[in-house]
Design a protein around this motif. Structure first.
Motif, PDB file in Angstrom:
ATOM      1  N   PHE A  22       6.904  -3.093  -3.375  1.00  0.00           N
ATOM      2  CA  PHE A  22       5.638  -2.480  -3.144  1.00  0.00           C
ATOM      3  C   PHE A  22       4.285  -2.987  -3.961  1.00  0.00           C
ATOM      4  O   PHE A  22       4.654  -2.931  -5.366  1.00  0.00           O
ATOM      5  CB  PHE A  22       5.553  -0.895  -2.934  1.00  0.00           C
ATOM      6  N   ARG A  23       3.190  -3.404  -3.632  1.00  0.00           N
ATOM      7  CA  ARG A  23       2.302  -3.871  -4.362  1.00  0.00           C
ATOM      8  C   ARG A  23       0.987  -2.884  -4.237  1.00  0.00           C
ATOM      9  O   ARG A  23       0.731  -2.738  -2.802  1.00  0.00           O
ATOM     10  CB  ARG A  23       1.755  -5.218  -4.258  1.00  0.00           C
ATOM     11  N   TYR A  24       0.591  -1.899  -4.926  1.00  0.00           N
ATOM     12  CA  TYR A  24      -0.294  -0.946  -4.682  1.00  0.00           C
ATOM     13  C   TYR A  24      -1.742  -1.293  -5.091  1.00  0.00           C
ATOM     14  O   TYR A  24      -2.059  -1.939  -5.911  1.00  0.00           O
ATOM     15  CB  TYR A  24       0.053   0.248  -5.379  1.00  0.00           C
ATOM     16  N   SER A  25      -2.645  -0.757  -4.419  1.00  0.00           N
ATOM     17  CA  SER A  25      -4.016  -0.848  -4.753  1.00  0.00           C
ATOM     18  C   SER A  25      -4.899   0.376  -4.168  1.00  0.00           C
ATOM     19  O   SER A  25      -4.459   0.944  -3.242  1.00  0.00           O
ATOM     20  CB  SER A  25      -4.750  -2.189  -4.267  1.00  0.00           C
ATOM     21  N   ILE A  98       0.765  -0.132   4.546  1.00  0.00           N
ATOM     22  CA  ILE A  98       0.844   1.448   4.721  1.00  0.00           C
ATOM     23  C   ILE A  98      -0.140   1.921   3.842  1.00  0.00           C
ATOM     24  O   ILE A  98      -0.841   1.539   2.919  1.00  0.00           O
ATOM     25  CB  ILE A  98       2.038   1.790   4.084  1.00  0.00           C
ATOM     26  N   TYR A  99      -0.937   2.961   4.339  1.00  0.00           N
ATOM     27  CA  TYR A  99      -1.830   3.634   3.839  1.00  0.00           C
ATOM     28  C   TYR A  99      -1.446   5.032   3.659  1.00  0.00           C
ATOM     29  O   TYR A  99      -1.105   5.649   4.436  1.00  0.00           O
ATOM     30  CB  TYR A  99      -3.329   3.702   4.573  1.00  0.00           C
ATOM     31  N   LYS A 100      -1.692   5.563   2.524  1.00  0.00           N
ATOM     32  CA  LYS A 100      -1.562   6.999   2.232  1.00  0.00           C
ATOM     33  C   LYS A 100      -2.559   7.546   1.558  1.00  0.00           C
ATOM     34  O   LYS A 100      -3.195   7.124   0.650  1.00  0.00           O
ATOM     35  CB  LYS A 100      -0.022   7.384   1.472  1.00  0.00           C
ATOM     36  N   VAL A 101      -2.919   9.029   1.585  1.00  0.00           N
ATOM     37  CA  VAL A 101      -3.981   9.604   0.729  1.00  0.00           C
ATOM     38  C   VAL A 101      -3.034  10.518  -0.041  1.00  0.00           C
ATOM     39  O   VAL A 101      -2.212  11.569   0.378  1.00  0.00           O
ATOM     40  CB  VAL A 101      -4.890  10.557   1.830  1.00  0.00           C
ATOM     41  N   LEU A 102      -3.173  10.275  -1.428  1.00  0.00           N
ATOM     42  CA  LEU A 102      -2.142  11.239  -2.365  1.00  0.00           C
ATOM     43  C   LEU A 102      -3.092  12.226  -2.923  1.00  0.00           C
ATOM     44  O   LEU A 102      -4.232  11.742  -3.365  1.00  0.00           O
ATOM     45  CB  LEU A 102      -1.771  10.237  -3.470  1.00  0.00           C
ATOM     46  N   VAL A 305      -6.483  10.360  -3.883  1.00  0.00           N
ATOM     47  CA  VAL A 305      -6.702   8.799  -4.052  1.00  0.00           C
ATOM     48  C   VAL A 305      -6.337   8.119  -2.673  1.00  0.00           C
ATOM     49  O   VAL A 305      -5.149   8.462  -2.188  1.00  0.00           O
ATOM     50  CB  VAL A 305      -5.713   8.290  -5.318  1.00  0.00           C
ATOM     51  N   PHE A 306      -7.015   7.375  -2.080  1.00  0.00           N
ATOM     52  CA  PHE A 306      -6.435   6.662  -0.965  1.00  0.00           C
ATOM     53  C   PHE A 306      -5.912   5.150  -1.274  1.00  0.00           C
ATOM     54  O   PHE A 306      -6.545   4.471  -1.885  1.00  0.00           O
ATOM     55  CB  PHE A 306      -7.948   6.140  -0.252  1.00  0.00           C
ATOM     56  N   VAL A 307      -4.581   5.248  -1.122  1.00  0.00           N
ATOM     57  CA  VAL A 307      -3.786   4.037  -1.648  1.00  0.00           C
ATOM     58  C   VAL A 307      -3.322   3.226  -0.428  1.00  0.00           C
ATOM     59  O   VAL A 307      -3.012   3.592   0.827  1.00  0.00           O
ATOM     60  CB  VAL A 307      -2.577   4.808  -2.115  1.00  0.00           C
ATOM     61  N   ARG A 308      -3.301   1.963  -0.719  1.00  0.00           N
ATOM     62  CA  ARG A 308      -2.871   0.944   0.184  1.00  0.00           C
ATOM     63  C   ARG A 308      -1.793   0.234  -0.463  1.00  0.00           C
ATOM     64  O   ARG A 308      -1.618  -0.120  -1.768  1.00  0.00           O
ATOM     65  CB  ARG A 308      -3.933  -0.096   0.450  1.00  0.00           C
ATOM     66  N   ALA A 309      -0.590   0.130   0.239  1.00  0.00           N
ATOM     67  CA  ALA A 309       0.656  -0.359  -0.310  1.00  0.00           C
ATOM     68  C   ALA A 309       1.060  -1.592   0.621  1.00  0.00           C
ATOM     69  O   ALA A 309       1.036  -1.391   1.799  1.00  0.00           O
ATOM     70  CB  ALA A 309       1.795   1.015  -0.337  1.00  0.00           C
ATOM     71  N   GLU A 310       1.254  -2.560   0.211  1.00  0.00           N
ATOM     72  CA  GLU A 310       1.773  -3.863   0.629  1.00  0.00           C
ATOM     73  C   GLU A 310       3.240  -4.184   0.388  1.00  0.00           C
ATOM     74  O   GLU A 310       3.542  -4.093  -0.852  1.00  0.00           O
ATOM     75  CB  GLU A 310       0.699  -5.077   0.409  1.00  0.00           C
TER      76      GLU A 310
END
Length: 351
Positions: A22-25, A98-102, A305-310
């Motif tokens: 996973f690469r997160y931003s 993938i998008y998640k709100v943490l 935090v709104f996170v994008r994971a690739e």
């Protein structure tokens, strides 16, 4: 989203982290806390989650015309629909994003926080943090103070207020195994999700490991006895296998550990809105991993935090990991720390 969907895996069956990673931003423009800081050090805690809709920015989304043509939906309802739409589009295009709100919640004030403030950080790090407590307080696997419990209750009410404004509760809950987090999570969410609040207790969400007795967890049996509805993750040892009385984990090692925790959540939980109750150090590492600006989170506060994971093909890139550190040398007499008063007795480190 169904229970079956939330428990589905995000990495294809048979695909291991040696084949992909996973690469997160952080996705900017949705929460005030993620915006570039006005402070020269990039740190502030001036955004009050209780008073500011958790920092959700008042804005429009591309789905508003279809989802809310009469403009009757709340900001939270429109934002949540937008997040679900983003993930649905990725799924339809067979994307590996993938998008998640943490919702990153820091525990309320603990006995150890009070002790460090009293003695000062130097005396705390070199002497007092090694002890079980003093004549008036115990901070091994530190528990909440009454102030800490009040902070958790305030966050409980903040969640209730936002729910009344159309916000959905997180679909999944995770919590550090240290007592101050276990209790914070209980006070915060019990009664909002019904009587069966059952977060997942995750070893890797704990605070910086080693030396400080406040960061040594209780055994599994004690945790399960005190919080019988909590679900303890598979492989969780009876006794603490990570705490070392002589070595303290480096920040870079903690970053790797917290990335592993995120990887587990993103791999095995398809929930799009996730609560994590943890610690200052753990949250600092999560923010580093997802490319969020540094943010000094007060005890009891929540940071969305709104996170994008690739999912990126290939193994995880190598990281430079600093070695652990040892107990620092005292700069002065730690027994005279704390308003100049000498503490007559400390509870000694057990054999």
């Amino acid at each position: 989203m169904s229970k079956e969907d939330r428990n589905s895996t995000s990495i294809s069956a048979g695909e291991s982290h040696s084949q992909s990673h996973f690469r997160y931003s952080t996705v900017l423009g949705y929460f005030q806390q993620s915006a570039p800081s006005q402070d020269a050090n990039g740190k502030d805690s001036t955004i009050d989650h209780v008073q500011s809709n958790f920092g959700l920015i008042d804005r429009s989304y591309d789905t508003d015309a279809e989802f809310d043509p009469t403009r009757s939906k709340s900001q939270w309802e429109r934002f949540q629909h937008w997040v679900r739409t983003l993930n649905a589009r990725q799924s339809q295009s067979d994307s590996r994003i993938i998008y998640k709100v943490l919702f990153l919640g820091r525990h309320g004030q603990g006995e150890h926080n009070v002790a460090e403030a009293y003695y000062g950080t130097d005396a705390w790090d070199c002497y007092w943090s090694l002890r079980e407590g003093n004549e008036s307080s115990t901070w091994a696997d530190a528990r909440l103070t009454e102030t800490g419990r009040a902070q958790a209750r305030a966050t409980h009410e903040a969640w209730r207020t936002e729910i009344d404004r159309g916000m959905l509760l997180p679909e999944s809950f995770y919590v550090s195994p240290l007592n101050r987090c276990l209790e914070t999570a209980w006070i915060t969410f019990h009664g909002l999700v019904g009587d069966a609040f059952s977060p997942v207790v995750m070893e890797n969400l704990r605070e910086t490991i080693g030396i400080h007795t406040c960061d040594r967890r209780s055994n599994r049996s004690a945790i399960q006895s005190e919080y019988p509805s909590y679900r303890i993750e598979d492989g969780f040892a009876e006794d603490d296998p990570l705490w070392d009385p002589e070595l303290r984990e480096s920040d870079s090692a903690r970053d790797v550990r917290l990335k592993s925790a995120l990887d587990a959540i993103f791999s095995h939980d398809a929930a799009e809105f996730v609560s994590v109750t943890a610690h200052s150090g753990a949250i600092t590492s999560i923010l580093s991993v997802v490319g969020h600006r540094p943010f000094r989170l007060a005890t009891g506060a929540v940071l969305p935090v709104f996170v994008r994971a690739e999912v990126v093909p290939g193994p995880e890139p190598p990281r430079n990991i600093d070695p652990p550190t040892r107990v620092p040398e005292c700069k002065g007499d730690p027994l005279k720390a704390g308003d100049g008063k000498i503490m007559a007795r400390v509870t000694e480190i057990p054999n």
